[in-house]
Write a protein that holds these residues in place. Sequence first.
Motif, PDB file in Angstrom:
ATOM      1  N   MET A  56       0.832  -1.203   0.000  1.00 41.77           N
ATOM      2  CA  MET A  56       0.000   0.000   0.000  1.00 41.77           C
ATOM      3  C   MET A  56       0.867   1.254   0.000  1.00 41.77           C
ATOM      4  SD  MET A  56      -2.685  -1.454   2.714  1.00 41.77           S
ATOM      5  CE  MET A  56      -3.405   0.051   3.278  1.00 41.77           C
ATOM      6  N   ALA A  57       1.920   1.214   0.814  1.00 38.32           N
ATOM      7  CA  ALA A  57       2.794   2.371   0.883  1.00 38.32           C
ATOM      8  C   ALA A  57       3.531   2.544  -0.440  1.00 38.32           C
ATOM      9  CB  ALA A  57       3.798   2.203   2.022  1.00 38.32           C
ATOM     10  N   GLN A  58       3.861   1.422  -1.065  1.00 35.66           N
ATOM     11  CA  GLN A  58       4.533   1.517  -2.366  1.00 35.66           C
ATOM     12  C   GLN A  58       3.623   2.198  -3.383  1.00 35.66           C
ATOM     13  OE1 GLN A  58       7.306   1.871  -3.874  1.00 35.66           O
ATOM     14  NE2 GLN A  58       8.087  -0.171  -3.480  1.00 35.66           N
ATOM     15  N   THR A 186       4.798  -6.871  -6.813  1.00 36.39           N
ATOM     16  CA  THR A 186       4.650  -5.416  -6.837  1.00 36.39           C
ATOM     17  C   THR A 186       5.993  -4.731  -6.728  1.00 36.39           C
ATOM     18  OG1 THR A 186       2.584  -5.718  -5.690  1.00 36.39           O
ATOM     19  CG2 THR A 186       3.455  -3.494  -5.783  1.00 36.39           C
ATOM     20  N   PHE A 187       6.809  -5.215  -5.795  1.00 40.55           N
ATOM     21  CA  PHE A 187       8.081  -4.522  -5.615  1.00 40.55           C
ATOM     22  C   PHE A 187       8.966  -4.693  -6.835  1.00 40.55           C
ATOM     23  CE2 PHE A 187       8.815  -2.324  -1.683  1.00 40.55           C
ATOM     24  CZ  PHE A 187       7.611  -2.537  -1.074  1.00 40.55           C
ATOM     25  N   PHE A 188       8.905  -5.878  -7.455  1.00 36.10           N
ATOM     26  CA  PHE A 188       9.720  -6.068  -8.649  1.00 36.10           C
ATOM     27  C   PHE A 188       9.254  -5.121  -9.752  1.00 36.10           C
ATOM     28  CE2 PHE A 188      10.750  -8.404 -12.599  1.00 36.10           C
ATOM     29  CZ  PHE A 188      12.120  -8.299 -12.481  1.00 36.10           C
ATOM     30  N   LEU A 189       7.925  -5.029  -9.926  1.00 34.04           N
ATOM     31  CA  LEU A 189       7.410  -4.162 -10.996  1.00 34.04           C
ATOM     32  C   LEU A 189       7.748  -2.699 -10.735  1.00 34.04           C
ATOM     33  CD1 LEU A 189       3.957  -5.765 -11.806  1.00 34.04           C
ATOM     34  CD2 LEU A 189       6.090  -5.909 -13.074  1.00 34.04           C
ATOM     35  N   VAL A 190       7.592  -2.269  -9.472  1.00 36.30           N
ATOM     36  CA  VAL A 190       7.877  -0.860  -9.175  1.00 36.30           C
ATOM     37  C   VAL A 190       9.369  -0.587  -9.322  1.00 36.30           C
ATOM     38  CG1 VAL A 190       7.817   0.908  -7.395  1.00 36.30           C
ATOM     39  CG2 VAL A 190       5.877  -0.591  -7.715  1.00 36.30           C
ATOM     40  N   TRP A 191      10.170  -1.590  -8.970  1.00 33.70           N
ATOM     41  CA  TRP A 191      11.617  -1.428  -9.138  1.00 33.70           C
ATOM     42  C   TRP A 191      11.944  -1.262 -10.622  1.00 33.70           C
ATOM     43  CZ3 TRP A 191      15.402  -4.826 -11.240  1.00 33.70           C
ATOM     44  CH2 TRP A 191      16.719  -4.453 -10.966  1.00 33.70           C
ATOM     45  N   LEU A 192      11.286  -2.087 -11.462  1.00 36.41           N
ATOM     46  CA  LEU A 192      11.477  -1.929 -12.909  1.00 36.41           C
ATOM     47  C   LEU A 192      11.017  -0.539 -13.348  1.00 36.41           C
ATOM     48  CD1 LEU A 192      10.388  -5.269 -14.589  1.00 36.41           C
ATOM     49  CD2 LEU A 192      12.689  -4.384 -14.219  1.00 36.41           C
ATOM     50  N   LEU A 193       9.852  -0.131 -12.826  1.00 34.13           N
ATOM     51  CA  LEU A 193       9.299   1.185 -13.188  1.00 34.13           C
ATOM     52  C   LEU A 193      10.287   2.290 -12.844  1.00 34.13           C
ATOM     53  CD1 LEU A 193       6.795   2.996 -13.943  1.00 34.13           C
ATOM     54  CD2 LEU A 193       6.330   3.044 -11.507  1.00 34.13           C
ATOM     55  N   SER A 194      10.886   2.176 -11.656  1.00 35.86           N
ATOM     56  CA  SER A 194      11.755   3.265 -11.208  1.00 35.86           C
ATOM     57  C   SER A 194      12.986   3.379 -12.097  1.00 35.86           C
ATOM     58  CB  SER A 194      12.156   3.050  -9.761  1.00 35.86           C
ATOM     59  OG  SER A 194      13.147   2.062  -9.692  1.00 35.86           O
ATOM     60  N   ILE A 265       4.239   5.445   6.453  1.00 37.97           N
ATOM     61  CA  ILE A 265       5.204   4.391   6.179  1.00 37.97           C
ATOM     62  C   ILE A 265       6.211   4.871   5.145  1.00 37.97           C
ATOM     63  CG2 ILE A 265       5.462   2.148   5.058  1.00 37.97           C
ATOM     64  CD1 ILE A 265       2.865   1.329   6.373  1.00 37.97           C
ATOM     65  N   THR A 266       5.701   5.505   4.096  1.00 33.64           N
ATOM     66  CA  THR A 266       6.590   5.930   3.020  1.00 33.64           C
ATOM     67  C   THR A 266       7.548   7.015   3.496  1.00 33.64           C
ATOM     68  OG1 THR A 266       4.678   5.571   1.628  1.00 33.64           O
ATOM     69  CG2 THR A 266       6.600   6.509   0.600  1.00 33.64           C
ATOM     70  N   VAL A 267       7.004   7.988   4.233  1.00 35.47           N
ATOM     71  CA  VAL A 267       7.866   9.080   4.677  1.00 35.47           C
ATOM     72  C   VAL A 267       8.906   8.566   5.663  1.00 35.47           C
ATOM     73  CG1 VAL A 267       7.925  11.268   5.906  1.00 35.47           C
ATOM     74  CG2 VAL A 267       6.157  10.841   4.247  1.00 35.47           C
ATOM     75  N   LEU A 268       8.499   7.646   6.524  1.00 30.56           N
ATOM     76  CA  LEU A 268       9.438   7.086   7.494  1.00 30.56           C
ATOM     77  C   LEU A 268      10.534   6.320   6.777  1.00 30.56           C
ATOM     78  CD1 LEU A 268      10.125   6.471  10.485  1.00 30.56           C
ATOM     79  CD2 LEU A 268       8.856   4.372  10.210  1.00 30.56           C
ATOM     80  N   GLY A 269      10.149   5.465   5.835  1.00 33.33           N
ATOM     81  CA  GLY A 269      11.136   4.629   5.162  1.00 33.33           C
ATOM     82  C   GLY A 269      12.014   5.449   4.241  1.00 33.33           C
ATOM     83  N   GLY A 270      11.422   6.308   3.486  1.00 35.90           N
ATOM     84  CA  GLY A 270      12.191   7.093   2.533  1.00 35.90           C
ATOM     85  C   GLY A 270      11.340   7.319   1.308  1.00 35.90           C
ATOM     86  N   ILE A 271      10.920   8.549   1.117  1.00 29.32           N
ATOM     87  CA  ILE A 271       9.970   8.825   0.040  1.00 29.32           C
ATOM     88  C   ILE A 271      10.720   8.903  -1.289  1.00 29.32           C
ATOM     89  CG2 ILE A 271      10.061  11.311   0.375  1.00 29.32           C
ATOM     90  CD1 ILE A 271       6.976  11.154  -0.098  1.00 29.32           C
ATOM     91  N   GLY A 272      10.091   8.358  -2.323  1.00 31.94           N
ATOM     92  CA  GLY A 272      10.713   8.376  -3.636  1.00 31.94           C
ATOM     93  C   GLY A 272      11.743   7.282  -3.827  1.00 31.94           C
ATOM     94  N   ASN A 273      11.860   6.412  -2.840  1.00 33.15           N
ATOM     95  CA  ASN A 273      12.811   5.321  -2.934  1.00 33.15           C
ATOM     96  C   ASN A 273      12.045   4.000  -2.937  1.00 33.15           C
ATOM     97  OD1 ASN A 273      14.774   3.315  -2.247  1.00 33.15           O
ATOM     98  ND2 ASN A 273      16.106   5.007  -1.671  1.00 33.15           N
ATOM     99  N   VAL A 274      12.417   3.098  -3.845  1.00 33.46           N
ATOM    100  CA  VAL A 274      11.661   1.842  -3.960  1.00 33.46           C
ATOM    101  C   VAL A 274      11.683   1.061  -2.658  1.00 33.46           C
ATOM    102  CG1 VAL A 274      11.413  -0.267  -5.275  1.00 33.46           C
ATOM    103  CG2 VAL A 274      12.281   1.772  -6.364  1.00 33.46           C
TER     104      VAL A 274
END
Lengths: 337, 288
Positions: A56-58, A186-194, A265-274
């Motif tokens: 969801m955060a991704q 999802t993470f693989f696809l978003v990683w490809l997207l990035s 979650i995203t801001v804590l982990g790192g925004i804009g980073n896969v």
Amino acid sequence: MDSKLAIAKSEPIWNTNNKVISIIAGLIILLFALPLFGMNSFYLHLFIMIFMHAVMAQSWNVIAGFSGQISLGHGAFFGIGAYATSFFYMEYGITPWISIFFGMFVSAIFAVLIGIPMLRLSGHYFAIATLLIGISFQVVFQRWDLVGAASGLWVTMTPEDSWLALQFHSSKAPYYYVFLVFFLITFFLVWLLSRSKLGYRLRAVRDDPQAALSLCINVSNYKIIAYVISAMIMAPMGSLFAQYILIIDPDRVFNIEISIIVLLITVLGGIGNVWGPIIGAAILVPISEYSRIYLGGTGGAVDLILYGLILMIICIFRPNGLISFIPKNILERNKQR
Amino acid sequence: MTSEIILQAIVTGLMMGLIYALIAAGLSLIFGLMEIVNFAHGEHLMLSMFSSFWLWSLFGLDPLFSIPITILLMAFCGIITHYFLIRYILKAKMLIQICATFGLSIFIRSIAQLLWTPDFRNVDKPLLEGRIEIGSVFIGQPQLYASLVCLVAFFGLYWFVTKTETGLALQATAQDRHAAEILGIPSNKMFAIGWAIGLGCVGVAGGMMANYFFIFTDVGINFALFAFVAVALGGFGSIIGCLYAGIIIGLVESLGGLLIDPSFKLLYVFVIYLLVVIYKPQGLFGRY
């Protein structure tokens, strides 16, 4: 930007730093093997929630981190996914495996419909509009009789475990694997997207819309593309969540808390980073679940107090998230083979 | 559907609109000054209503008399907010600014929930009670006085910002922080003053609403949403625009609720918001 893209293209995944690959592969195998060690259902639940929230955060990361549009009502797509899947399953008996795609499709349509007028807005205007959208969806679903209005939908239960109906009553392990697979895909696809051209264009739109426009990047189209992708990542999680808890109501799946937690979650982990959402989810979800166990009786707001506090502290001291503690060259492409 | 009912709805909407206008004016002042949207505005409103409630319930002070105390408390709260949070994120990216004030809103709301439980409360037997009848229109006294006080406070704010020296200094800082600093206006102090005044406005609105509105921890969300809409509608940073925008929203809310369906009030306001920001993104009186 272009040379970076060329580097990214010339280095397929198997050329990345071997250590990083082996660590990631090891972690994936470990995750697949974990339930075999006889985890009790609380830990299974914990991991399921971590996977779900990471995805969801991704989803939020794609719209906010990559294309720079802050959506404060992202829970809407979660709810749409949950309702679409459960509704088609209950009314027409369509297996969730197919109706998950209905959910994604409906979310994508809504993302386009919402996106066309709203992504012309920017910054605060967009954030406020999405806040209103998130609440509007809840208001509409609370009064929509076809989908059970305020009492929600009770997903028809199968008598025993069934992969076809995606319902498992005896153990949580199958859910664990389903969520894990979605998480990895999802993470693989978003990683490809990035790393793709699209990803770089989205970041160009985020960093400098004017410059992007002068490079013939259609800013509003790319924002809509990002919004649709983001909605399509969010919707399956709603669908799976509905199958996991088997009862959905507007207060639960359209809750503003969902929109808050994906942001957090995203801001804590790192925004804009896969990888940011994984770190954020792995830290925040256990905090939430454990505080619910130990402090559950006090109204359940303790985890939210912590969330708010963490969010402010992160914004003040580490605007790039926890991932900025990790040296960059480990996670990004490593030149030394 | 008779004309009396419509008139009644218009009066109700107008009274609500004046309160929205004052809440939005505080938000707008803060935004105009440092281009930060205070997403915790609703929670600040909730705090001011609770301050009014506790002063009544612990010390027996009527909400009408506790307003000065509430204003001071809220102004103090604004200075604290500036000192501990906003000061650090002035130069940050917009995303971080939004997240920080959003975090503040979650924090305040859940602390309030923990301390005071999510129960609904109200002030029993305040001085302002009952209603007056003009023709066939009923006007609740607390509502009437609340909107009048808000109107007075609004014009007080307007006078302060446009006529006094501090107000002009605020405007100078809003226009160009660095140029104002060269002329000897300390921007950090101006920001703190801006926060104090912005939340002071919320204190007035919250204190007056405590007379007749239910007081609970989530009360601020709807008001804050309408205030955001009012600020966007009037134009970010424009104070007089908030007055018109607040009244428009109040009227849309009450007439929409009367003529179509009261449960979708939020949607009508939302539609107005979308129409305005799409066709006139700078708002009705905006300078951006």
